[in-house]
Structures are given as structure tokens and as C-alpha cells.
Design an enzyme around this catalytic site. Structure first.
Site, PDB file in Angstrom:
ATOM      1  N   ASN A   9      14.969 -10.602  29.800  1.00  0.00           N
ATOM      2  CA  ASN A   9      15.970 -10.173  29.407  1.00  0.00           C
ATOM      3  C   ASN A   9      15.828 -10.525  27.947  1.00  0.00           C
ATOM      4  O   ASN A   9      16.227 -11.440  28.043  1.00  0.00           O
ATOM      5  CB  ASN A   9      16.941 -10.239  30.594  1.00  0.00           C
ATOM      6  CG  ASN A   9      18.285  -9.759  30.210  1.00  0.00           C
ATOM      7  OD1 ASN A   9      17.993  -8.565  29.018  1.00  0.00           O
ATOM      8  ND2 ASN A   9      19.497 -10.151  30.577  1.00  0.00           N
ATOM      9  N   LYS A  11      18.336  -9.158  26.059  1.00  0.00           N
ATOM     10  CA  LYS A  11      19.161  -8.704  25.408  1.00  0.00           C
ATOM     11  C   LYS A  11      19.539  -8.426  24.367  1.00  0.00           C
ATOM     12  O   LYS A  11      18.985  -7.404  24.609  1.00  0.00           O
ATOM     13  CB  LYS A  11      20.334 -10.359  26.020  1.00  0.00           C
ATOM     14  CG  LYS A  11      20.240 -10.981  27.314  1.00  0.00           C
ATOM     15  CD  LYS A  11      20.475 -12.181  27.491  1.00  0.00           C
ATOM     16  CE  LYS A  11      20.714 -12.781  28.683  1.00  0.00           C
ATOM     17  NZ  LYS A  11      21.835 -13.972  28.903  1.00  0.00           N
ATOM     18  N   HIS A  94      23.943  -6.292  34.980  1.00  0.00           N
ATOM     19  CA  HIS A  94      24.226  -8.024  34.953  1.00  0.00           C
ATOM     20  C   HIS A  94      25.556  -8.585  34.781  1.00  0.00           C
ATOM     21  O   HIS A  94      26.126  -8.016  33.961  1.00  0.00           O
ATOM     22  CB  HIS A  94      23.285  -8.005  33.933  1.00  0.00           C
ATOM     23  CG  HIS A  94      23.263  -9.534  32.667  1.00  0.00           C
ATOM     24  ND1 HIS A  94      23.828 -10.407  32.446  1.00  0.00           N
ATOM     25  CD2 HIS A  94      21.728  -9.853  32.790  1.00  0.00           C
ATOM     26  CE1 HIS A  94      23.866 -11.261  31.810  1.00  0.00           C
ATOM     27  NE2 HIS A  94      21.688 -11.347  32.294  1.00  0.00           N
ATOM     28  N   GLU A  96      27.177  -9.727  32.852  1.00  0.00           N
ATOM     29  CA  GLU A  96      27.533 -10.055  31.269  1.00  0.00           C
ATOM     30  C   GLU A  96      27.769  -8.760  31.234  1.00  0.00           C
ATOM     31  O   GLU A  96      28.773  -8.187  29.981  1.00  0.00           O
ATOM     32  CB  GLU A  96      26.424 -10.318  29.344  1.00  0.00           C
ATOM     33  CG  GLU A  96      26.160 -11.971  29.574  1.00  0.00           C
ATOM     34  CD  GLU A  96      24.557 -11.720  29.272  1.00  0.00           C
ATOM     35  OE1 GLU A  96      24.201 -10.670  29.100  1.00  0.00           O
ATOM     36  OE2 GLU A  96      24.281 -12.844  28.845  1.00  0.00           O
ATOM     37  N   GLU A 166      21.795 -14.495  40.038  1.00  0.00           N
ATOM     38  CA  GLU A 166      22.151 -15.411  38.585  1.00  0.00           C
ATOM     39  C   GLU A 166      23.294 -16.552  38.938  1.00  0.00           C
ATOM     40  O   GLU A 166      24.345 -15.492  37.847  1.00  0.00           O
ATOM     41  CB  GLU A 166      21.811 -14.351  36.900  1.00  0.00           C
ATOM     42  CG  GLU A 166      20.839 -13.653  36.516  1.00  0.00           C
ATOM     43  CD  GLU A 166      19.832 -12.973  35.565  1.00  0.00           C
ATOM     44  OE1 GLU A 166      19.583 -13.388  35.295  1.00  0.00           O
ATOM     45  OE2 GLU A 166      20.791 -12.299  35.044  1.00  0.00           O
ATOM     46  N   GLY A 172      22.274 -19.184  29.711  1.00  0.00           N
ATOM     47  CA  GLY A 172      22.312 -19.443  28.298  1.00  0.00           C
ATOM     48  C   GLY A 172      23.318 -21.194  28.327  1.00  0.00           C
ATOM     49  O   GLY A 172      23.167 -21.412  27.489  1.00  0.00           O
ATOM     50  N   SER A 212      18.761 -20.244  32.648  1.00  0.00           N
ATOM     51  CA  SER A 212      18.061 -20.828  31.922  1.00  0.00           C
ATOM     52  C   SER A 212      16.953 -21.910  32.822  1.00  0.00           C
ATOM     53  O   SER A 212      16.290 -23.229  32.505  1.00  0.00           O
ATOM     54  CB  SER A 212      19.081 -22.478  32.265  1.00  0.00           C
ATOM     55  OG  SER A 212      20.413 -22.377  30.981  1.00  0.00           O
TER      56      SER A 212
HETATM   57  P1  13P Z   1      19.061 -17.346  29.904  1.00  0.00           P
HETATM   58  O1  13P Z   1      17.190 -17.739  30.467  1.00  0.00           O
HETATM   59  O2  13P Z   1      18.792 -17.978  29.102  1.00  0.00           O
HETATM   60  O3  13P Z   1      19.821 -18.655  30.398  1.00  0.00           O
HETATM   61  O4  13P Z   1      19.801 -16.317  30.582  1.00  0.00           O
HETATM   62  C1  13P Z   1      19.828 -15.930  31.621  1.00  0.00           C
HETATM   63  C2  13P Z   1      19.669 -14.146  31.549  1.00  0.00           C
HETATM   64  O5  13P Z   1      21.321 -14.040  31.677  1.00  0.00           O
HETATM   65  C3  13P Z   1      18.979 -13.498  32.367  1.00  0.00           C
HETATM   66  O6  13P Z   1      19.312 -12.617  32.652  1.00  0.00           O
END
Ligand code: 13P
Length: 248
Positions: A9, A11, A94, A96, A166, A172, A212
Site C-alpha cells: 500500500n 499510500k 483503510h 486512515e 490491520e 507505521g 509494520s
Molecule cells: P506500515 O506497513 O507502514 O505499518 O503500514 C501498514 C498499512 O497501513 C498498510 O495498509
């Protein structure tokens, strides 16, 4: 047997030229046996990234879309538009987007159904916050998100979806859920799917873990009974790490 699926992903990272550079770095080395490999890219990159990875097994996805076919929705993108530029997957719900852009369980369900009707594979994200985990309500939060996302989705359609568990506190932050913690929730998700769809269907739906994931921990995560893949943010942006992830 569920085929593992590793998806990056990206982002809001990478311009077209950066994406093409990434593609050139991985394209001679990204063949995997029996692993489905995806990059969910920003809208502006999809077409060029798809062209740059032509002839490889890497599939391209998007990270969001609108559930209406078309209309006066300034700034939005439809499922058809995504198909037209070559996307085959789309991330839905997601954390976010739930946190910053008002995504709700209801819009997630509408998007899941629209993605399926346009032959896009939805990667449906669910997960709890740290506060929710600490209050002991992880299972309730996650199973409620699953129930809502799959409302009025038929078993034939449900098996085409991918779920990504997740935990928000692991995204992150460098804090990965332990593989046992992650598997426990993935098992609870599968039990919920069993209640909704019965055994045959629930055993076919793939559940990824995200939060992560790195080259150093993916093997351990993928060794769990009910984790069928990973949705990877940060580490998927680095060509060398992406190659290690898809060849876990
Ligand atoms: P990270 O792997 O950077 O923790 O992000 C996970 C994520 O949000 C994947 O959609």
C-alpha cells in the site's frame, strides 16, 4: 488451499518517475511461485506503473474509490475509471480513510459491493485502536466491521474478496502485533465468516495482516494458520525490501 497474497500500500507516496524507477528495479526479479503480488498505488501512477510492470506477475490496485457509478462528486474516482487504467484491486476502508476521510461501515459495504460488481477485488481493512484493544473489545470491533462490510454480499462474491486485519496501533509505528496476536484476531474473523457463510466459503476467504510488516518479520507472520498474506505500507516503497517481502 488459500493462495498467499502480498500487497504493497503505497499510500500518498511516489511520483510517476519514482514509480517507474521502482518498477525497473524489481521487474527482472519479481517472479514468485504461487504468491499473488499486488501494488496499491496512488491514482496518478496506476497506468504508468502497470505499463512499466507489463509481463511480470505484479498486479496493480488503487487505494480508494467512490461507490457511485458517476455523478457530481468533485474529486472522486469511480470503479469503472479504475478498471480503465488497469487496476484490478482496491483497498476499501483503510483505517486512515476511516479516521481522516469519514469512511464508515456503511460506505465500506457500498464500496465492497460496487467493487465486486465491477470485477475489482476489494481488500477490506478492519482493525482496532490501542484504546479499544486495551478495553478488551478488539473482537467486537473487528467482527462488527466484518458483519457490516459483508452485509448482503453473497457467498459467491465473498470468496472473491480479501480481508486485511490491520490493528491501528501497529500501522507505521514499528510496533507489530505478535504473530500469535495477529493470528488470534484473524481466527476470530474467520469464525465470524463461518457464522455468516458456513465452512466452505469461510475457508476460502483470504485474510492478510498489516501493520509494520518488514522483510525481517514476514516469514514468521506468514507461518500462522489463518494469515494468508500481508498488506505492507512503508517497507513496500523500497524495491529491495518489496522483493524480499514477495519472496518471503
Ligand atoms: P506500515 O506497513 O507502514 O505499518 O503500514 C501498514 C498499512 O497501513 C498498510 O495498509
Amino acid at each position: 488451499m488459500r493462495k498467499p497474497i502480498i500487497a504493497g500500500n503505497w499510500k500518498m507516496y511516489k511520483t510517476i518517475s519514482e514509480a517507474i524507477e521502482f518498477a525497473n528495479e524489481i521487474k527482472h526479479d519479481c517472479d514468485t511461485e504461487n504468491v499473488e503480488v499486488v501494488i496499491c498505488a496512488p491514482f496518478t501512477i496506476i497506468k504508468d506503473l502497470k505499463n512499466a510492470l507489463e509481463g511480470t506477475n505484479v498486479k496493480i490496485g488503487a487505494q480508494n474509490f467512490h461507490y457511485e457509478d458517476e455523478g457530481a462528486f468533485t474529486g472522486e474516482i469511480s470503479a469503472k475509471m479504475l478498471r480503465e487504467v488497469g487496476a484490478e484491486y482496491v483497498i476499501v476502508g483503510h483505517s486512515e480513510r476511516r479516521q481522516y476521510f469519514n469512511e464508515t461501515d456503511e460506505t465500506v459495504n457500498l464500496k465492497v459491493k460496487k467493487a465486486l460488481s465491477e470485477s475489482l477485488t476489494p481488500i477490506i481493512c478492519v482493525g482496532e485502536s490501542l484504546e479499544q484493544r486495551d478495553s478488551g473489545i478488539t473482537e467486537k470491533i473487528v467482527t462488527d466491521q466484518i458483519k457490516a462490510a459483508f452485509s448482503t454480499v453473497s457467498p459467491e462474491e465473498a470468496i472473491k474478496t480479501v480481508i486485511a486485519y490491520e490493528p491501528i496501533w501497529a500501522i507505521g509505528t514499528g510496533k507489530t502485533a505478535t504473530s500469535a496476536q495477529a493470528n488470534e484476531v484473524c481466527l476470530e474473523i474467520r469464525e465470524e465468516l463461518l457464522k455468516i457463510y458456513g465452512e466452505e466459503t469461510s475457508e476460502k476467504i483470504r485474510i492478510q495482516y498489516g501493520g509494520s510488516v518488514k522483510p525481517g518479520n514476514i516469514k514468521e507472520i506468514m507461518s500462522q494458520s489463518d494469515i494468508d498474506g500481508a498488506l505492507v505500507g512503508g517497507a513496500s516503497l523500497v524495491a529491495e525490501d518489496y522483493l524480499k517481502l514477495i519472496k518471503f
